[in-house]
Structure formats: C-alpha cells, structure tokens
Design a protein around this motif. Structure first.
Motif, PDB file in Angstrom:
ATOM      1  N   UNK A  66       0.962  -1.163  -0.148  1.00  0.00           N
ATOM      2  CA  UNK A  66      -0.046   0.057   0.086  1.00  0.00           C
ATOM      3  C   UNK A  66       0.977   1.504   0.137  1.00  0.00           C
ATOM      4  N   UNK A  67       2.149   1.127   0.648  1.00  0.00           N
ATOM      5  CA  UNK A  67       2.875   2.426   0.869  1.00  0.00           C
ATOM      6  C   UNK A  67       3.811   2.614  -0.546  1.00  0.00           C
ATOM      7  N   UNK A  68       3.881   1.368  -1.292  1.00  0.00           N
ATOM      8  CA  UNK A  68       5.053   1.490  -2.490  1.00  0.00           C
ATOM      9  C   UNK A  68       4.644   2.676  -3.454  1.00  0.00           C
ATOM     10  N   UNK A  69       5.456   3.249  -4.104  1.00  0.00           N
ATOM     11  CA  UNK A  69       4.979   3.988  -5.299  1.00  0.00           C
ATOM     12  C   UNK A  69       4.640   3.239  -6.472  1.00  0.00           C
ATOM     13  N   UNK A  70       5.368   1.902  -6.540  1.00  0.00           N
ATOM     14  CA  UNK A  70       5.014   1.131  -7.575  1.00  0.00           C
ATOM     15  C   UNK A  70       4.854  -0.073  -6.819  1.00  0.00           C
ATOM     16  N   UNK A  71       3.487  -0.626  -6.421  1.00  0.00           N
ATOM     17  CA  UNK A  71       3.301  -1.916  -5.735  1.00  0.00           C
ATOM     18  C   UNK A  71       3.932  -3.134  -6.597  1.00  0.00           C
ATOM     19  N   UNK A  72       4.244  -3.316  -7.551  1.00  0.00           N
ATOM     20  CA  UNK A  72       4.789  -4.307  -8.222  1.00  0.00           C
ATOM     21  C   UNK A  72       6.094  -4.466  -7.818  1.00  0.00           C
ATOM     22  N   UNK A  73       6.668  -3.490  -7.408  1.00  0.00           N
ATOM     23  CA  UNK A  73       8.239  -3.801  -6.766  1.00  0.00           C
ATOM     24  C   UNK A  73       8.370  -4.628  -5.621  1.00  0.00           C
ATOM     25  N   UNK A  74       7.342  -4.592  -4.818  1.00  0.00           N
ATOM     26  CA  UNK A  74       7.218  -5.378  -3.510  1.00  0.00           C
ATOM     27  C   UNK A  74       7.396  -6.798  -3.810  1.00  0.00           C
ATOM     28  N   UNK A  75       8.381  -7.463  -3.156  1.00  0.00           N
ATOM     29  CA  UNK A  75       8.422  -8.864  -3.175  1.00  0.00           C
ATOM     30  C   UNK A  75       7.547  -9.574  -2.246  1.00  0.00           C
ATOM     31  N   UNK A  76       6.466 -10.332  -2.739  1.00  0.00           N
ATOM     32  CA  UNK A  76       5.700 -10.794  -1.737  1.00  0.00           C
ATOM     33  C   UNK A  76       5.959 -12.098  -1.328  1.00  0.00           C
ATOM     34  N   UNK A  77       7.133 -12.693  -1.654  1.00  0.00           N
ATOM     35  CA  UNK A  77       7.591 -13.768  -1.043  1.00  0.00           C
ATOM     36  C   UNK A  77       8.552 -13.664   0.016  1.00  0.00           C
ATOM     37  N   UNK A  78       8.607 -12.365   0.535  1.00  0.00           N
ATOM     38  CA  UNK A  78       9.597 -11.961   1.504  1.00  0.00           C
ATOM     39  C   UNK A  78       8.939 -11.618   2.927  1.00  0.00           C
ATOM     40  N   UNK A  79       9.291 -12.301   4.370  1.00  0.00           N
ATOM     41  CA  UNK A  79       8.828 -11.770   5.299  1.00  0.00           C
ATOM     42  C   UNK A  79       7.731 -12.785   5.905  1.00  0.00           C
TER      43      UNK A  79
END
Length: 190
Positions: free
Chosen positions: A175-188
């Motif tokens: 939600x906070x990323x300027x480009x949501x597609x750059x967030x790695x959904x597999x981490x954390x």
C-alpha cells in the motif's frame, strides 16, 4: 515467437526503417496486440505488400511506470511494436494495490490452512471457550492435563497470528510503495 502478416497502409512518403508508424486511427484506438490484429486482417506475404509483424513481449517498465504500445517500428518487410513508458496513474496504482493485496491475503490463507484447516480452528476456538466457561481461569492456571491441551492449542494460534502479522506487514508495504509491483511478496513470511 509468433509472427503474423499485417497489411499496413503507409503514408505517401516512405518511412525510414526503424521509425514508428501510426496505424489507421480506428485500428490504433483498439490497441490490439499483433495476435489480435490477425483476426482483423488478411494473411499475406511480404512480397505481396504485406508487412511481417514480429510479436514480442514489452520491455520491463521502470519503477512507477507502465509500458504501452504506441505504434509500430517498420523495417523493409517487418513491423514490430513500438513501446513507450509513462507514469502509473492513481487509478492504475489503486488497482495494482488491490490485486497485490489480494495475492498476499490468498498466500496468508494458504499458509494458515496448512497450519490448521477451518474445522480444526473451529474446534480449538470451541474448546478454549468451553475451558474458560468450565474453569473461569486463564489457560496457564488450568489443572493438568487441560493446561497442556490449552498450550498446544495456543501454539497453533500463535503460528496463525504470526502469519496474519506478516500478511499485515506485507500488505502495508504494498500500500505504501510508489510502484506496488516492486514489492517482493515472498519475503517476510514466518
């Protein structure tokens, strides 16, 4: 790589190879892929005046941008899509955020159900409520063997809560990323 043939009506002056060519307005407005253009055109061969259209994937967009086809680059007998990048609009970003968050929630659900299927979660909840109603004490104050049973159930809930917390952190990052597609959904994830 798929190839199709498209008859392109070129302007009266012959364009130089490698320059973008604008398709007729009605066709350009459809923004069809080369594969989709096949349905609207006759197949032919370069020697009969048709242009060989080379279909390929768009380039990777820079962060915060999308890549769109804005014309065709024409060679002597070939045409390939011409791409340009533009910033993501607020509406597109909202859709991207919603889609990415849906992916995170689906992954959280998959992980939680792997820990405990819904029937087990319902049974744990019912048993915890039953113990509290019968004994009216905190779980750690229950007599043995009920205390061990309570702790086993709580350990399952602690694992589920860890997945839910990780999901919340990843959703916030999207939600906070300027480009949501750059967030790695597999981490954390735990």
């Amino acid at each position: 790589m798929n190839a199709i043939y498209l008859e392109v009506s070129l302007p009266t002056r012959e364009p130089r190879a490698g320059t973008p060519v604008v398709l007729p307005g009605w066709l350009a407005a459809l923004n069809l892929s080369p594969g989709e253009l096949t349905d609207l055109t006759d197949r032919g061969y370069p020697e009969t005046g048709y242009v060989h259209v080379v279909e390929g994937p768009p380039p990777e967009p820079p962060p915060g941008h999308v890549v769109e086809r804005d014309g065709w680059t024409v060679g002597a007998t070939t045409a390939s899509p011409h791409w340009s990048a533009r910033p993501i609009t607020d509406a597109e970003r909202s859709v991207m955020v919603a889609e990415r968050i849906a992916l995170v929630k689906a992954e959280a659900e998959r992980r939680i159900l792997k820990i405990a299927p819904l029937w087990r979660q319902a049974n744990l909840t019912a048993r915890a409520a039953e113990l509290m109603l019968l004994y009216g004490v905190r779980g750690d104050d229950l007599p043995e063997p009920l205390r061990s049973e309570y702790r086993e159930g709580q350990a399952v809930w602690d694992r589920i809560k860890a997945v839910r917390a990780a999901s919340g952190v990843i959703e916030e990052a999207v939600a906070m990323a300027a480009d949501p597609t750059t967030v790695d959904l597999s981490v954390g994830w735990p």
